[in-house]
Design an enzyme around this catalytic site. Sequence first.
Site, PDB file in Angstrom:
ATOM      1  N   THR A   1       1.064   7.623  -0.244  1.00 25.35           N
ATOM      2  CA  THR A   1       1.881   8.771  -0.624  1.00 25.35           C
ATOM      3  C   THR A   1       1.468   9.311  -1.990  1.00 25.35           C
ATOM      4  OG1 THR A   1       3.697   7.824   0.640  1.00 25.35           O
ATOM      5  CG2 THR A   1       4.242   9.590  -0.904  1.00 25.35           C
TER       6      THR A   1
ATOM      7  N   CYS B   1       0.796  -1.243   0.000  1.00 26.98           N
ATOM      8  CA  CYS B   1       0.000   0.000   0.000  1.00 26.98           C
ATOM      9  C   CYS B   1       0.827   1.292   0.000  1.00 26.98           C
ATOM     10  CB  CYS B   1      -0.965   0.061   1.188  1.00 26.98           C
ATOM     11  SG  CYS B   1      -2.260  -1.169   1.131  1.00 26.98           S
ATOM     12  N   ASP B   2       2.141   1.219   0.217  1.00 26.29           N
ATOM     13  CA  ASP B   2       2.922   2.460   0.249  1.00 26.29           C
ATOM     14  C   ASP B   2       4.310   2.239  -0.330  1.00 26.29           C
ATOM     15  OD1 ASP B   2       3.891   4.906   2.781  1.00 26.29           O
ATOM     16  OD2 ASP B   2       3.222   5.160   0.717  1.00 26.29           O
ATOM     17  N   LEU B   3       4.333   1.690  -1.530  1.00 25.49           N
ATOM     18  CA  LEU B   3       5.596   1.395  -2.197  1.00 25.49           C
ATOM     19  C   LEU B   3       6.218   2.686  -2.721  1.00 25.49           C
ATOM     20  CD1 LEU B   3       6.809  -1.437  -2.594  1.00 25.49           C
ATOM     21  CD2 LEU B   3       6.033  -1.351  -4.956  1.00 25.49           C
TER      22      LEU B   3
ATOM     23  N   ASN C   1      10.961   3.649   1.283  1.00 20.99           N
ATOM     24  CA  ASN C   1      10.635   2.421   2.002  1.00 20.99           C
ATOM     25  C   ASN C   1      11.449   1.237   1.501  1.00 20.99           C
ATOM     26  OD1 ASN C   1       8.820   3.584   3.732  1.00 20.99           O
ATOM     27  ND2 ASN C   1       7.037   3.186   2.448  1.00 20.99           N
TER      28      ASN C   1
END
Length: 611
Positions: free
Chosen positions: A489, A448-450, A454
Site C-alpha cells: 500500500t 508486507c502490508d501493515l 489490516n
Amino acid sequence: MNSFSGFIPSTFGNLRNLEWLTLYDNNLTSSTLDLSFLSSLSNCKSLTHISLSNNPLDGILPRTYVGNLSHSLKNFYMYNCNVSGGIPEEITNLTDLTTIVLGGNKLNGSIPITLGKLQKLQDVDLEYNQLEGSIPDSICLSVELYELELGGNKLSGSIPACFSNMTFLKVLSLGSNELTSIPLNFWSLKDILDLNLSSNCFSGPLPLEIRNLKALIEIDFSMNNFSGIIPMEIGSLKNLENLFLEYNRLEGSIPDSFGDLISLKSLNLSYNNLSGTIPVSLEKLSYLKDLNLSFNKLKGEIPRGGSFGNFSAESFKGNELLCGSPNLQVPPCKASIHRTSRKNALILGIVLPFSTIFMTAIILFIIKYQKREKGPPNDPNMPPVFNLQCGRAFKSFDVECAMMKSIRHRNLVKVISSCSNEELNIMIDVASALEYLHFGYSAPVIHCDLKPSNVLLDDNMVAHLSDFGIAKLLTGEDQSMTQTQTLATIGYMAPEYGREGQVSTNGDVYSFGIMLMETFTRKKPTDELFNGEMTLKHWVNDCLPISTMEVVDANLLSQEDIHFVAKEQCVSFVFNLALECTVESPEQRINAKEIVAKLLKIRDSLLRNVY
C-alpha cells in the site's frame, strides 16, 4: 515448538517415571479453568522439569496443584500462558526448585514472603505481570539467586537493603515498576553483570559508588528522574558494553572518562539537559556501534574519528549548537571560531537566541496559517451523518462497527472501531503480533502490508493483525530479506520496498512507524497536506522539536488537561519511537522486540504519572 492444539491431557500422571515434560511454544489449552492437568502430575514423583511456556492456557494458577507437584522438581516454566490469580504460597513446598519462570502473565497480588524458603533458587522470572506491593526482604534468603527479573509490574517502595547480601546475583531487572529509592549498600553488589532500573520513580544524583560494580556489562537507568551530573567514576567500568541513561534530568557535561569505557557498544544519553562539547575521548571507543546524544544542549564540533564516521544525524538531532559534517544535518564549523574576540562572542550570545526565537515564530506562524487555510475538519455544510459533532454520528458509527467487526470478507470494508482512548494499547498489541511474526518461528514471517485497515479489534479492544495475502516467509540461508514484485500500500511501504521490491522485517518496522504516526496524528500518509517532498514522516520530524501539539491529534491531548505534562511527554516518546522505526536505512531501524519493550515503557510511565 510445533502447532499442537487442544487440551493438555490429564493422563500424563500415568507416566510414573516421567522426568521431563516440555510442551512449550504450541497452542495447547487446559480443559478446565483451574488447570486440572497439573493435578495428575502429582503422581510423577521423579518429575524434575516442567516447561509449558507460550501456550494459551487461559486459567488460574491453582494453589493446591502446584504445591503437590514432585518435591524433586527443579525447573518450572510457565511464561506467557495468559495465567491469572496470585502466586500460590504452596509453591514453597517444592524445596528443590532452582528455576521459576512465570513472567508474561496476569498474576496479581504480592510476591509471597515465603518465597525465601526456596533456598536453592537460582533464577526467578515474574516480569510483566500485575504484582503489587513491595519486594519482600525474605527473597534475600535465597542466597544462591543468580537472576531476578521483576520488571513490568506495579511494585513500589524501596529496593531491599538486604540485596547487598546476595553475592551470587548477576542479573537484576526491576524496570517498569513504581520503585522510589535505592539503599546505599546496594552498590556493594560488585559481581553483578546486568542492572535494569529503568522506568521507575528514582530521583536524585547518580551515586559515586556505582564505580564499585566493576563487573557490570549493562546499565539501564532510563526513564527516571535522576538529576545532577554524570559521575566521572562510571569511566572505571571497563567491562561495560551498554549504558542507557536517556529520559532523565541529568545536566553538566559528558565526562571525558567515558573514553575509558573500552568495551562500550551502545551509549544513550538522549533527552537530558547535558551541555558542553562531545568529548573527543569517545573516538577511542572502537566497539561503539550505537550512539544517541539527541535532544540535549550540546554544542561545538562533533568528533570525526573512531566510530563517529558510522553515526547518522539521528545520533545528534535536537542539539541546536552542534556543528560538523553536512551529512549529520548540522551547520559546518567555522574555522575561526576559536579566534573569535570576546566582543564577537558577546554579539553572538545576544543575536543567536533572538534569531532562533524569530525563526521559530515564523515556522509556527506558517503551520498555523496552513491549518487555518484548510478550514475546520467538520464542515457545517456536510450531511449530518458525516458531521462528527452530531451525536447521532457516534451512535451510527458504533452500530456499524458492532455489525462489521464480526464479519470478514475481501470485498467488505474493514472497520477498526470507534475507540478514542485505547490507541497506545492497540499499538502494543500490533507490535506484539509483529514481534511474534519476526521472532516466533525459525523462519521469520514478513507481513508486507501493515496498515490500519489490516488491524481488527475484538470485543475486549484487543488488536489482531490480519490479511496475510502478500506475506512472505524468509527461508533458506539468507533470512534477512527477499524480493517480490507484489506492490504493497502506497504511503505505508518502506522506501526499499517501493524502489527495489526488497522486503524484510525492517520493512514491516517502517510500516509500523507510519501507522504509529497516523494513530497519534489522525492524518493518513496520503493526506492532501503531504505532497512532493513533504510526507507524514517529514512533517512529524520537522514539527516535533518545535511543539508536540503541532502534530498530535487534538482529541488526544489538551493543554487544559491536569496531566498535560505527563501526557505530552508520553506522546513525544511515541513520535520519537515512530521516527526510529522509519529511518531511511533499513539496517538502522530498531526491531520489533525493541518496539514492544519501548511501548511498554511508555505505557508504564504514563500510568505511573497519570493514574
